[in-house]
Write a protein that holds these residues in place. Structure first.
Motif, PDB file in Angstrom:
ATOM      1  N   GLU A 299       1.056   7.257   7.759  1.00  0.00           N
ATOM      2  CA  GLU A 299       2.105   6.435   7.153  1.00  0.00           C
ATOM      3  C   GLU A 299       3.350   6.311   8.035  1.00  0.00           C
ATOM      4  O   GLU A 299       3.837   7.322   8.538  1.00  0.00           O
ATOM      5  CB  GLU A 299       2.520   7.056   5.818  1.00  0.00           C
ATOM      6  N   HIS A 300       3.834   5.118   8.216  1.00  0.00           N
ATOM      7  CA  HIS A 300       5.094   4.743   8.881  1.00  0.00           C
ATOM      8  C   HIS A 300       4.939   4.566  10.393  1.00  0.00           C
ATOM      9  O   HIS A 300       5.224   3.510  10.913  1.00  0.00           O
ATOM     10  CB  HIS A 300       6.237   5.724   8.579  1.00  0.00           C
ATOM     11  N   ASN A 301       4.571   5.657  11.127  1.00  0.00           N
ATOM     12  CA  ASN A 301       4.166   5.514  12.532  1.00  0.00           C
ATOM     13  C   ASN A 301       5.221   4.912  13.454  1.00  0.00           C
ATOM     14  O   ASN A 301       4.892   4.146  14.363  1.00  0.00           O
ATOM     15  CB  ASN A 301       2.887   4.665  12.606  1.00  0.00           C
TER      16      ASN A 301
ATOM     17  N   THR B 180      -4.431  12.562  -2.010  1.00  0.00           N
ATOM     18  CA  THR B 180      -3.199  13.351  -1.967  1.00  0.00           C
ATOM     19  C   THR B 180      -2.292  12.859  -0.838  1.00  0.00           C
ATOM     20  O   THR B 180      -2.765  12.381   0.185  1.00  0.00           O
ATOM     21  CB  THR B 180      -3.538  14.843  -1.762  1.00  0.00           C
ATOM     22  N   LYS B 181      -0.999  13.010  -1.073  1.00  0.00           N
ATOM     23  CA  LYS B 181       0.005  12.594  -0.088  1.00  0.00           C
ATOM     24  C   LYS B 181       0.707  13.820   0.501  1.00  0.00           C
ATOM     25  O   LYS B 181       1.061  14.751  -0.225  1.00  0.00           O
ATOM     26  CB  LYS B 181       1.038  11.700  -0.793  1.00  0.00           C
ATOM     27  N   TYR B 182       0.896  13.804   1.814  1.00  0.00           N
ATOM     28  CA  TYR B 182       1.657  14.865   2.503  1.00  0.00           C
ATOM     29  C   TYR B 182       2.743  14.244   3.380  1.00  0.00           C
ATOM     30  O   TYR B 182       2.650  13.077   3.757  1.00  0.00           O
ATOM     31  CB  TYR B 182       0.719  15.711   3.376  1.00  0.00           C
TER      32      TYR B 182
ATOM     33  N   PRO C 160       0.786  -1.238   0.000  1.00  0.00           N
ATOM     34  CA  PRO C 160       0.000   0.000   0.000  1.00  0.00           C
ATOM     35  C   PRO C 160       0.821   1.292   0.000  1.00  0.00           C
ATOM     36  O   PRO C 160       0.240   2.375  -0.104  1.00  0.00           O
ATOM     37  CB  PRO C 160      -0.814  -0.113   1.298  1.00  0.00           C
ATOM     38  N   HIS C 161       2.137   1.207   0.121  1.00  0.00           N
ATOM     39  CA  HIS C 161       2.946   2.438   0.194  1.00  0.00           C
ATOM     40  C   HIS C 161       4.268   2.223  -0.518  1.00  0.00           C
ATOM     41  O   HIS C 161       5.200   1.612   0.031  1.00  0.00           O
ATOM     42  CB  HIS C 161       3.185   2.829   1.660  1.00  0.00           C
ATOM     43  N   THR C 162       4.367   2.726  -1.758  1.00  0.00           N
ATOM     44  CA  THR C 162       5.598   2.535  -2.521  1.00  0.00           C
ATOM     45  C   THR C 162       5.721   3.634  -3.568  1.00  0.00           C
ATOM     46  O   THR C 162       4.783   4.410  -3.768  1.00  0.00           O
ATOM     47  CB  THR C 162       5.618   1.123  -3.158  1.00  0.00           C
ATOM     48  N   HIS C 163       6.876   3.723  -4.200  1.00  0.00           N
ATOM     49  CA  HIS C 163       7.175   4.790  -5.172  1.00  0.00           C
ATOM     50  C   HIS C 163       7.842   4.168  -6.404  1.00  0.00           C
ATOM     51  O   HIS C 163       9.076   4.113  -6.472  1.00  0.00           O
ATOM     52  CB  HIS C 163       8.101   5.832  -4.535  1.00  0.00           C
ATOM     53  N   PRO C 164       7.060   3.695  -7.382  1.00  0.00           N
ATOM     54  CA  PRO C 164       7.661   2.914  -8.471  1.00  0.00           C
ATOM     55  C   PRO C 164       8.581   3.691  -9.406  1.00  0.00           C
ATOM     56  O   PRO C 164       9.539   3.108  -9.917  1.00  0.00           O
ATOM     57  CB  PRO C 164       6.443   2.370  -9.237  1.00  0.00           C
TER      58      PRO C 164
ATOM     59  N   ILE D 115       0.542   3.921  -4.627  1.00  0.00           N
ATOM     60  CA  ILE D 115       1.671   4.812  -4.916  1.00  0.00           C
ATOM     61  C   ILE D 115       1.481   6.091  -4.110  1.00  0.00           C
ATOM     62  O   ILE D 115       0.676   6.956  -4.459  1.00  0.00           O
ATOM     63  CB  ILE D 115       1.760   5.112  -6.424  1.00  0.00           C
ATOM     64  N   THR D 116       2.207   6.189  -3.010  1.00  0.00           N
ATOM     65  CA  THR D 116       2.043   7.317  -2.093  1.00  0.00           C
ATOM     66  C   THR D 116       2.983   8.446  -2.501  1.00  0.00           C
ATOM     67  O   THR D 116       3.928   8.787  -1.792  1.00  0.00           O
ATOM     68  CB  THR D 116       2.357   6.848  -0.668  1.00  0.00           C
ATOM     69  N   GLY D 117       2.681   9.018  -3.647  1.00  0.00           N
ATOM     70  CA  GLY D 117       3.504  10.091  -4.199  1.00  0.00           C
ATOM     71  C   GLY D 117       4.290   9.588  -5.389  1.00  0.00           C
ATOM     72  O   GLY D 117       5.142   8.714  -5.250  1.00  0.00           O
TER      73      GLY D 117
ATOM     74  N   GLY E 248       6.978  -1.517   2.354  1.00  0.00           N
ATOM     75  CA  GLY E 248       8.435  -1.488   2.183  1.00  0.00           C
ATOM     76  C   GLY E 248       8.957  -0.149   1.696  1.00  0.00           C
ATOM     77  O   GLY E 248      10.163   0.064   1.647  1.00  0.00           O
ATOM     78  N   ASP E 249       8.032   0.775   1.298  1.00  0.00           N
ATOM     79  CA  ASP E 249       8.416   2.135   0.908  1.00  0.00           C
ATOM     80  C   ASP E 249       9.589   2.167  -0.070  1.00  0.00           C
ATOM     81  O   ASP E 249      10.498   2.975   0.075  1.00  0.00           O
ATOM     82  CB  ASP E 249       8.751   2.953   2.167  1.00  0.00           C
ATOM     83  N   HIS E 250       9.572   1.305  -1.069  1.00  0.00           N
ATOM     84  CA  HIS E 250      10.635   1.276  -2.072  1.00  0.00           C
ATOM     85  C   HIS E 250      10.704   2.613  -2.793  1.00  0.00           C
ATOM     86  O   HIS E 250       9.662   3.191  -3.064  1.00  0.00           O
ATOM     87  CB  HIS E 250      10.353   0.146  -3.066  1.00  0.00           C
TER      88      HIS E 250
END
Ligand SMILES: [Zn+2]
Length: 577
Positions: free
Chosen positions: A398-400, A307-309, A95-99, A258-260, A460-462
């Motif tokens: 996110e992350h926490n 939107t992502k912040y 649910p949280h990555t940056h391809p 894709i969180t951004g 994994g926030d790649h």
């Protein structure tokens, strides 16, 4: 000798055509549009605790239409597809990555702690790459990581100039907050070498005489250098992003959030929409950056959700807005350059941020906010509370890293989901006590969130970590560091079933897609991950991903299918001609 070059190019094109034909022949076969999957174990993941799985699943036109014992399903006349004793689960969701950033940074020189254990090894990798071809005329290295590599003192300008006397060279740190540039790169960026200039970006590190040292710290200074870097050709970027999608699929994922859309490209959102088709190996759900407009919508293959912040930064750069100061240690003071008593900053004024949240959720946006420290988390919770629950889709934190039990309860009351960057424990577990002290005992409290009944997910926030779904799953369960020396906050461990749920149904809920994906239930899309071994019981070493399916078909990862001739040739053409 021009003709020689032409002959060479001609041979190259012929060679590529031949290779293309082979790839085409090797592309995965399509299966019947109606079929019964049976002959292995099926884990539907539809319930909070494990229940015996069904014997068979009927798939028709990409949708699960029946789940149960084999005999009645066979009345449909659908052919049987044998699972050959393997284990079928819903498709895994990241649910949280940056391809795009993953694709681009995957194509540069790797100097990371994932592949190196000492400074000597890192410097050797840099030196070996000095003359290598690259995506752009600049030599770019990524992954410099003084937290993971104990003796990794910053490179001197003399060292960088010796490696690359003429060619611009930049070395980017793993957490992207610091860059080291050689003289050629600083010249190309218009940085004054001898003395500081009035109005120059903050964070250019200079020596006692005012000379630039090659170090650039924090966003403004980092952007001053990276902004001058030439962009790779968009056709090349597209091919690399397509290749990154294949990496996610091979790791077992069938959906990404894709969180951004970060990464150098003239139109990153357009690129993701363009490749987000039915034949993509992944579904993609996107959160826009604040400057990327407000247009929502799409289809089940690609959709913009919100939107992502970023409310704070990374614990490994001094950027996390903790409630109490960073631990004072050699690591924080000498290698991370964090001043004694430092509290990371929060990025948005409380009033401004509440107004932003209220406005965006009024337009149907779900908002995902990066928040690691307690102060950042409080600020986000305040803003969400002031805006009242989002009628569309509950917001995300996110992350926490250091979320407290009280904050978890507040998130629960507001219906907010919590995504944990659990791989911090794996890669940085040994270093955590030197960064957060006793707070390591409550770092990444996945168990507390899960037990509180909040929608809880794992990511994994790649490119911050390599794409590896099984590592993420395992780390949430055993909480071991990469060395095996440290188990961080063992009371925050969750069961394998809970971890798999976090990566399937819970993640689908976080994305608001629980009617579409996330479990093997009638009416949902036939997105599956097929395992060699059982993710709930098999030894981690013996467990692997055999295949993924999307919309009732094995995912297209071959060059004859998803990677295609078109993008491949466009990319090659842009490099050659
Ligand atoms: Zn991220």
């Amino acid at each position: 000798m021009k003709w020689l070059g032409r002959v060479f190019k001609g041979l190259l094109v012929l060679g590529l055509l031949a290779a293309g034909l082979i790839w085409y022949l090797l592309r995965p076969e399509r299966v019947a549009s109606q079929l019964i999957l049976t002959g292995g174990q099926i884990l539907p993941m539809a319930t909070a605790t494990e229940v015996p799985g069904p014997e068979a699943v009927l798939v028709q036109d990409g949708v699960i239409t029946a789940v149960g014992t084999l005999a009645p399903l066979q009345e449909s006349g659908a052919p049987v597809h044998d699972l050959a004793g393997r284990v079928l689960t819903p498709g895994l969701i990241e649910p949280h990555t940056h391809p795009i950033a993953t694709a681009l940074l995957g194509a540069v020189v790797d100097v990371s702690g994932f592949r190196h254990t000492s400074r000597a090894e890192v410097m050797q990798s840099l030196a070996q790459a000095a003359d290598a071809t690259a995506l752009t005329p600049w030599l770019v290295a990524y992954g410099w990581d003084p937290v993971a590599i104990a003796d990794l003192s910053a490179p001197t300008l003399a060292e960088l100039d010796e490696i690359a006397p003429e060619r611009p060279l930049v070395v980017i740190t793993q957490m992207l907050h610091e860059v080291f540039a050689n003289t050629a790169a600083m010249r190309a960026s218009g940085i004054s070498l001898a003395t500081s200039e009035a109005g120059e970006p903050h964070g250019i590190i200079r020596d006692a005489q005012g000379r630039a040292t090659g170090a650039f710290r924090e966003l403004e200074a980092v952007n001053a250098v990276l902004g001058a870097m030439p962009a790779a050709d968009p056709a090349v970027v597209e091919l690399l992003v397509r290749r990154a999608y294949v990496s996610y699929a091979k790791a077992g994922y069938t959906t990404i959030g894709i969180t951004g859309a970060v990464g150098k490209h003239p139109d990153p959102v357009g690129l993701l929409r363009h490749i987000g088709t039915r034949d993509a190996p992944l579904r993609a759900f996107l959160y826009l950056l604040p400057h990327q407009g407000k247009d929502l919508g799409g289809n089940d293959d690609f959709r913009v959700l919100g939107t992502k912040y970023w409310m704070d930064g990374s614990p490994f750069t001094g950027g996390a807005a903790f409630a109490e100061a960073y631990e004072h240690s050699d690591l924080t003071s000498e290698r991370m350059h964090i001043p004694h008593g430092h509290l990371g900053p929060v990025n948005h004024e409380p009033g401004d941020f509440s107004a932003t949240v209220a406005e965006l959720q009024g337009q149907g946006h779900q908002i995902a906010v990066h928040a690691q420290g307690e102060r950042a988390i409080d600020q986000v919770l305040d803003a969400f509370e002031a805006a009242a629950p989002n009628p569309g889709l509950a917001h995300r934190l996110e992350h926490n890293a250091l979320i407290t039990p009280a904050q978890i309860e507040r998130a629960k009351a507001l219906g907010i989901s919590l995504g944990f960057f659990v791989d911090h424990i794996y890669y940085y577990g040994d270093a955590l006590p030197d960064i957060v002290g006793d707070r390591a005992d409550r770092y990444m409290p996945v168990g507390a969130a899960m037990r509180a009944g909040v929608v809880t997910t794992l990511h994994g926030d790649h490119p911050a970590t390599p794409i590896d779904a099984l590592r993420t799953l395992r780390t949430a369960v055993d909480r071991h560091s990469v060395s095996g020396d440290t188990i961080t906050a063992p009371d925050q461990a969750i069961t394998r079933y809970e971890a798999l749920s976090a990566m399937t149904l819970q993640a689908a809920k976080q994305l608001g897609q629980q009617d579409l994906i996330g479990s093997i239930e009638v009416g949902k899309r036939a997105d599956f991950t097929l395992f060699n071994g059982n993710p709930l019981t098999t030894d981690w070493q013996a467990l692997s991903v055999a295949a993924t399916w999307k919309d009732g078909q094995p995912t297209q990862t071959g060059l004859g299918g998803w990677l295609r001739f078109g993008p491949a040739f466009a990319a090659i053409k842009s490099m050659l001609f």
